[in-house]
Motif scaffolding. Structure first.
Motif, PDB file in Angstrom:
ATOM      1  N   PHE A 308       0.831  -1.209   0.000  1.00 46.31           N
ATOM      2  CA  PHE A 308       0.000   0.000   0.000  1.00 46.31           C
ATOM      3  C   PHE A 308       0.865   1.257   0.000  1.00 46.31           C
ATOM      4  O   PHE A 308       1.866   1.350   0.708  1.00 46.31           O
ATOM      5  N   VAL A 309       0.445   2.226  -0.822  1.00 43.60           N
ATOM      6  CA  VAL A 309       1.076   3.546  -0.838  1.00 43.60           C
ATOM      7  C   VAL A 309      -0.022   4.586  -0.717  1.00 43.60           C
ATOM      8  O   VAL A 309      -1.038   4.528  -1.415  1.00 43.60           O
ATOM      9  N   ASP A 310       0.188   5.502   0.185  1.00 41.43           N
ATOM     10  CA  ASP A 310      -0.826   6.526   0.471  1.00 41.43           C
ATOM     11  C   ASP A 310      -0.751   7.626  -0.589  1.00 41.43           C
ATOM     12  O   ASP A 310      -0.189   8.698  -0.370  1.00 41.43           O
ATOM     13  N   PHE A 311      -1.333   7.310  -1.743  1.00 35.82           N
ATOM     14  CA  PHE A 311      -1.193   8.198  -2.907  1.00 35.82           C
ATOM     15  C   PHE A 311      -2.322   7.916  -3.868  1.00 35.82           C
ATOM     16  O   PHE A 311      -2.753   6.762  -4.017  1.00 35.82           O
ATOM     17  N   GLU A 312      -2.847   8.961  -4.473  1.00 32.07           N
ATOM     18  CA  GLU A 312      -3.865   8.801  -5.504  1.00 32.07           C
ATOM     19  C   GLU A 312      -3.264   9.148  -6.861  1.00 32.07           C
ATOM     20  O   GLU A 312      -2.657  10.208  -7.011  1.00 32.07           O
ATOM     21  N   VAL A 313      -3.440   8.267  -7.823  1.00 26.23           N
ATOM     22  CA  VAL A 313      -2.934   8.546  -9.164  1.00 26.23           C
ATOM     23  C   VAL A 313      -3.996   9.228 -10.030  1.00 26.23           C
ATOM     24  O   VAL A 313      -3.687   9.786 -11.079  1.00 26.23           O
ATOM     25  N   SER A 314      -5.266   9.152  -9.617  1.00 22.64           N
ATOM     26  CA  SER A 314      -6.342   9.713 -10.434  1.00 22.64           C
ATOM     27  C   SER A 314      -6.633  11.152 -10.047  1.00 22.64           C
ATOM     28  O   SER A 314      -6.268  11.621  -8.968  1.00 22.64           O
ATOM     29  N   LYS A 315      -7.287  11.832 -10.974  1.00 27.33           N
ATOM     30  CA  LYS A 315      -7.746  13.199 -10.749  1.00 27.33           C
ATOM     31  C   LYS A 315      -9.263  13.202 -10.894  1.00 27.33           C
ATOM     32  O   LYS A 315      -9.787  13.116 -11.994  1.00 27.33           O
ATOM     33  N   ASN A 316      -9.953  13.279  -9.773  1.00 25.99           N
ATOM     34  CA  ASN A 316     -11.407  13.231  -9.834  1.00 25.99           C
ATOM     35  C   ASN A 316     -12.074  14.505  -9.318  1.00 25.99           C
ATOM     36  O   ASN A 316     -13.213  14.493  -8.883  1.00 25.99           O
ATOM     37  N   THR A 317     -11.299  15.606  -9.375  1.00 25.57           N
ATOM     38  CA  THR A 317     -11.889  16.888  -8.998  1.00 25.57           C
ATOM     39  C   THR A 317     -12.742  17.413 -10.142  1.00 25.57           C
ATOM     40  O   THR A 317     -12.629  16.974 -11.291  1.00 25.57           O
ATOM     41  N   SER A 318     -13.620  18.343  -9.831  1.00 22.34           N
ATOM     42  CA  SER A 318     -14.477  18.910 -10.876  1.00 22.34           C
ATOM     43  C   SER A 318     -13.660  19.630 -11.927  1.00 22.34           C
ATOM     44  O   SER A 318     -13.993  19.610 -13.114  1.00 22.34           O
ATOM     45  N   GLU A 319     -12.535  20.261 -11.499  1.00 19.34           N
ATOM     46  CA  GLU A 319     -11.680  20.935 -12.477  1.00 19.34           C
ATOM     47  C   GLU A 319     -11.065  19.929 -13.448  1.00 19.34           C
ATOM     48  O   GLU A 319     -10.983  20.162 -14.655  1.00 19.34           O
ATOM     49  N   ALA A 320     -10.638  18.782 -12.911  1.00 18.75           N
ATOM     50  CA  ALA A 320     -10.036  17.763 -13.770  1.00 18.75           C
ATOM     51  C   ALA A 320     -11.049  17.203 -14.744  1.00 18.75           C
ATOM     52  O   ALA A 320     -10.740  16.941 -15.909  1.00 18.75           O
ATOM     53  N   LEU A 321     -12.274  17.018 -14.284  1.00 15.71           N
ATOM     54  CA  LEU A 321     -13.293  16.464 -15.153  1.00 15.71           C
ATOM     55  C   LEU A 321     -13.592  17.387 -16.324  1.00 15.71           C
ATOM     56  O   LEU A 321     -13.933  16.947 -17.421  1.00 15.71           O
ATOM     57  N   LEU A 322     -13.480  18.704 -16.083  1.00 13.12           N
ATOM     58  CA  LEU A 322     -13.748  19.667 -17.146  1.00 13.12           C
ATOM     59  C   LEU A 322     -12.557  19.828 -18.090  1.00 13.12           C
ATOM     60  O   LEU A 322     -12.735  20.077 -19.280  1.00 13.12           O
ATOM     61  N   SER A 323     -11.343  19.684 -17.559  1.00 10.53           N
ATOM     62  CA  SER A 323     -10.155  19.962 -18.375  1.00 10.53           C
ATOM     63  C   SER A 323      -9.571  18.710 -19.036  1.00 10.53           C
ATOM     64  O   SER A 323      -8.927  18.792 -20.078  1.00 10.53           O
ATOM     65  N   GLU A 324      -9.771  17.553 -18.410  1.00 12.90           N
ATOM     66  CA  GLU A 324      -9.190  16.326 -18.936  1.00 12.90           C
ATOM     67  C   GLU A 324     -10.171  15.575 -19.831  1.00 12.90           C
ATOM     68  O   GLU A 324     -11.382  15.626 -19.626  1.00 12.90           O
ATOM     69  N   HIS A 325      -9.617  14.887 -20.800  1.00 13.05           N
ATOM     70  CA  HIS A 325     -10.415  14.018 -21.658  1.00 13.05           C
ATOM     71  C   HIS A 325      -9.611  12.755 -21.921  1.00 13.05           C
ATOM     72  O   HIS A 325      -8.394  12.818 -22.144  1.00 13.05           O
ATOM     73  N   PRO A 326     -10.253  11.600 -21.886  1.00 12.19           N
ATOM     74  CA  PRO A 326      -9.507  10.365 -22.163  1.00 12.19           C
ATOM     75  C   PRO A 326      -8.880  10.402 -23.561  1.00 12.19           C
ATOM     76  O   PRO A 326      -9.484  10.920 -24.506  1.00 12.19           O
ATOM     77  N   SER A 327      -7.684   9.876 -23.671  1.00 13.42           N
ATOM     78  CA  SER A 327      -7.013   9.826 -24.974  1.00 13.42           C
ATOM     79  C   SER A 327      -7.808   8.931 -25.913  1.00 13.42           C
ATOM     80  O   SER A 327      -8.308   7.875 -25.520  1.00 13.42           O
ATOM     81  N   LYS A 328      -7.925   9.356 -27.155  1.00 14.83           N
ATOM     82  CA  LYS A 328      -8.740   8.630 -28.123  1.00 14.83           C
ATOM     83  C   LYS A 328      -8.026   7.394 -28.643  1.00 14.83           C
ATOM     84  O   LYS A 328      -6.796   7.357 -28.767  1.00 14.83           O
ATOM     85  N   SER A 329      -8.830   6.405 -28.974  1.00 13.19           N
ATOM     86  CA  SER A 329      -8.294   5.196 -29.587  1.00 13.19           C
ATOM     87  C   SER A 329      -7.712   5.519 -30.962  1.00 13.19           C
ATOM     88  O   SER A 329      -8.212   6.410 -31.667  1.00 13.19           O
TER      89      SER A 329
END
Length: 732
Positions: A308-329
């Motif tokens: 276990f490592v006390d760390f989050e790799v994801s960004k689930n803030t509202s700002e991230a949801l608006l600015s990030e988009h999954p990379s396209k296939s």
């Protein structure tokens, strides 16, 4: 709700035992990954010491220096707020393992040893390392003092475990393990691992990339998950060229792909992935039943040990949801084999040149297609170098990686050609680069034709090489006169009534003289031109000639390097046809139209020496023989058994038998030549490179009496179906 993760993988041009350079390239890739917003960074296999250390892995120094470099990485801020997967040898309980070391915030999370070692073809990992055979188990590993004093850790887990963050689970799969039937990612995925990290050192081979890509896509097509693949790139000190092409796949689709051939020392590819898409992909009930019922590793019913490592790799803030988009296939990109020949050996030659501290290349340019192809590959290298070296003056609208690469290439080029540090010289064209780096030399005799001499001269003018034209007859005559003086016998060519022994000896004088003169001119031509240093001599024997032994030992095929030594004549012709247009070299068509000839015998009204007539087989047939011998693992009997079926419409059984027997006879009696063959760029799966890729003896019962007798017996009994085919075609 989407759960976005930015991940990064890379290809690095590492160099065996270049600990300073390797460290700097690793640090640069981590900085680039973090600048792109990545929370996970994956690097190539054994990236700290370099993959190609070979027997240096048996030296304790290599392991010690790897720990010292790892300490420097931990001392810096490189691993802050990012999970870094790096590679090095680790000695555990007096056993050496090929390991991945996962680090975060200046601490080691896990040391994961490789479980399935690459140990065939070009790879000898079991010569240095031991596989970790305890699936699902770990030990306590006591860290060396230089790490303990820095990280504050006394021990870490060592073995087959996974890393659990607050929001996902990460597993490691090391290179060869992807290619095995029971790959670790299967058990890991069923145990909840969502992100797979695969560090590799996979070499280039013509038409090979598609296999790698499809295996990576397949790894997550049924299983679901995010798969990162990193690869070594460049020439790290051996015959192999590692062709980079870092990849990222999600649920069977490719979302990130780097370049396969590049002069960049550091290339980082990142992608934004959605973990919720992975979980949705895994919602099938049958998958859930397998995951719930399967016991992982040897820990019955408990699954993999989770670090276990006390760390989050994801960004689930509202700002991230608006600015990030999954990379396209995206669809994977593949070079044509002709482009692979143009790019792979060219990048390999550039790495070798800049790291060997020599001043360029020299080749005996005969006017034939093999030395032509070698020269065009050098020209391709010059084109790549020019594109980078001239980049700063063309535009400033490019990213930092391009700026760094172009600056390094220009600095290396200026150093190689002898420009002073304060010089502002920039090449004006690829031909300008070629003229400074490449010397071609036509070594003619009375047996040479005007056609080959003119073709060599025209090609040299087209690519811009510094060209020399000389005649060797004076030296040849002196050698023959010396022999006559000593023995009172004068050897003659076959066309003048000489024996086969005389004919071959007179040919070999010319061939071996070319090697001697090549090294003389390679060493002194820079001096003649007012430069310092010397040139590396290039050989130009193709894989088919080497396989058949159709070359003179210690002739001009004996050189420092051979870019085409593992490329077939058939592929070389396709490459020349491609380069005619792609490189705007119309002169190349004349090489394609010419009949291949060594030009070692006199030309008469009734006789012109031709390679395929001399060999007794065509180059296309040699490629077939080579693949059956090496890839399909055929001896004389099994090769005949296959070809008598495949060639039934064009050859009678006795004809097939004669061709197979001739090939094995010539292959066996010339096998000794492979013990001294010039180090060649590995590009083909049937390379005969002795004691490196092809571990076969060089003293054979060359007439294979037992095997040939069985072939003759069977061929005499089989019907000749080729007659029916000829009659059918005649009727049509």
């Amino acid at each position: 709700m989407p759960q976005y993760v930015k991940v990064a993988t890379c290809s690095l041009n590492q160099w065996a035992l270049d600990f300073d350079g390797n460290r700097d390239r690793i640090s640069s890739s981590i900085r680039s990954a973090k600048a792109q917003g990545a929370r996970i960074r994956l690097g190539p296999e054994l990236e700290i010491p370099g993959y190609g250390c070979f027997d240096h892995f048996l030296e304790q120094d290599t392991t010690l220096h790897s720990w010292q470099v790892l300490r420097e990485l931990l001392q810096s801020d490189a691993t802050d707020d990012v999970i870094v997967d790096t590679g090095m040898p680790v000695l555990h309980r007096s056993v050496l393992y090929n390991c991945r070391v996962l680090i975060h915030n200046r601490r080691i999370l896990l040391i994961r040893p490789k479980m399935w070692l690459a140990n065939d073809g070009n790879y000898r990992e079991m010569r240095y390392f031991t596989p970790w055979t305890r699936r699902g188990e770990t030990d306590e590993f006591v860290l060396p003092e230089i790490i303990r004093s820095l990280s504050g850790q006394e021990t870490v887990r060592f073995g087959d475990a996974v890393v659990q963050t607050r929001d996902t689970c990460i597993g490691v799969e090391l290179c060869e393990e992807l290619f095995t039937p029971d790959s670790p990612h299967i058990a890991q995925g069923l145990d909840g691992v969502e992100i797979f990290l695969n560090a590799s050192a996979s070499h280039h081979e013509l038409r090979k990339l598609s296999t790698r890509v499809e295996l990576i896509r397949e790894a997550t097509l049924k299983l679901g998950g995010v798969y990162l693949y990193a690869n070594q790139q460049g020439c790290d000190g051996d015959r192999l060229y590692y062709d980079g092409c870092p990849l990222i796949a999600v649920n069977g689709s490719l979302v990130g792909q780097g370049t396969q051939f590049s002069l960049q020392d550091v290339q980082v590819v990142s992608a934004t992935v959605d973990l919720e898409e992975v979980r949705a992909c895994r919602s099938a009930k049958s998958r859930g039943m397998q995951a719930a019922s399967r016991s992982q590793g040897n820990r019955q019913g408990q699954g993999f040990e989770r670090i276990f490592v006390d760390f989050e790799v994801s960004k689930n803030t509202s700002e991230a949801l608006l600015s990030e988009h999954p990379s396209k296939s995206r669809d994977p990109f593949y070079h044509l084999p002709e482009e692979e020949i143009a790019l792979g050996p060219a990048c390999w030659l550039w790495d070798y040149l800049r790291r060997s501290r020599t001043q360029g290349y020299f080749i005996p340019l005969s006017g034939g297609i093999d030395s032509c192809a070698t020269s065009v590959i050098v020209y391709s290298m010059c084109r790549l170098v020019y594109e980078q070296a001239a980049l700063p003056d063309k535009t400033r609208a490019y990213n930092k990686e391009q700026v760094d690469t172009s600056k390094l290439v220009l600095e290396d080029l200026r150093r190689i050609v002898g420009e002073k540090e304060e010089s502002d010289w920039i090449p004006a064209s690829p031909q300008d680069v070629c003229n400074r780096l490449f010397v071609t030399c036509y070594m003619g005799t009375s047996n040479s034709s005007a056609d080959t001499r003119n073709r060599a001269k025209q090609l040299a003018q087209a690519i811009g090489s510094y060209h020399i034209d000389l005649n060797m007859d004076l030296i040849i005559t002196a050698i023959v006169q010396l022999f006559t003086l000593v023995t009172s016998q004068t050897p003659r060519f076959k066309v003048h009534g000489g024996s086969s022994a005389e004919n071959l000896a007179l040919q070999n004088i010319q061939a071996r003289l070319r090697m001697l003169l090549a090294y003389l001119f390679a060493q002194l031509t820079p001096w003649v031109r007012g430069q310092s240093g010397s040139l590396l001599v290039l050989g130009s024997a193709n894989v088919d000639e080497s396989l058949r032994g159709y070359l003179t030992k210690y002739d001009c095929s004996s050189a420092d390097l051979n870019p085409i030594g593992a490329i077939s004549k058939t592929d070389l012709k396709r490459f020349i046809a491609y380069a005619t247009t792609a490189f705007d070299l119309p002169v190349l068509q004349s090489f394609l139209d010419a009949v291949p000839t060594a030009e070692l015998e006199p030309i008469t009204a009734d006789y012109v020496q031709a390679d395929e007539a001399d060999m007794g087989m065509t180059y296309d047939e040699l490629s077939i023989f080579g693949k059956l011998r090496k890839v399909s693992k055929c001896g004389p009997w099994s090769m005949f058994s296959k070809l008598v079926v495949e060639w039934k419409d064009t050859h009678s059984p006795t004809q097939v038998a004669e061709k197979v027997k001739l090939f094995f006879f010539e292959y066996a009696r010339n096998r000794h030549k492979m013990t001294t063959i010039t180090p060649s760029y590995h590009a083909e799966s049937y390379s005969p490179d002795d004691n490196r890729f092809d571990l076969r003896p060089f003293l054979y019962p060359a007439r294979f009496p037992f095997q040939f007798r069985l072939i003759d017996q069977l061929s005499a009994k089989l019907p000749d179906q080729s007659r029916n085919e000829r009659v059918f075609r005649a009727m049509k």
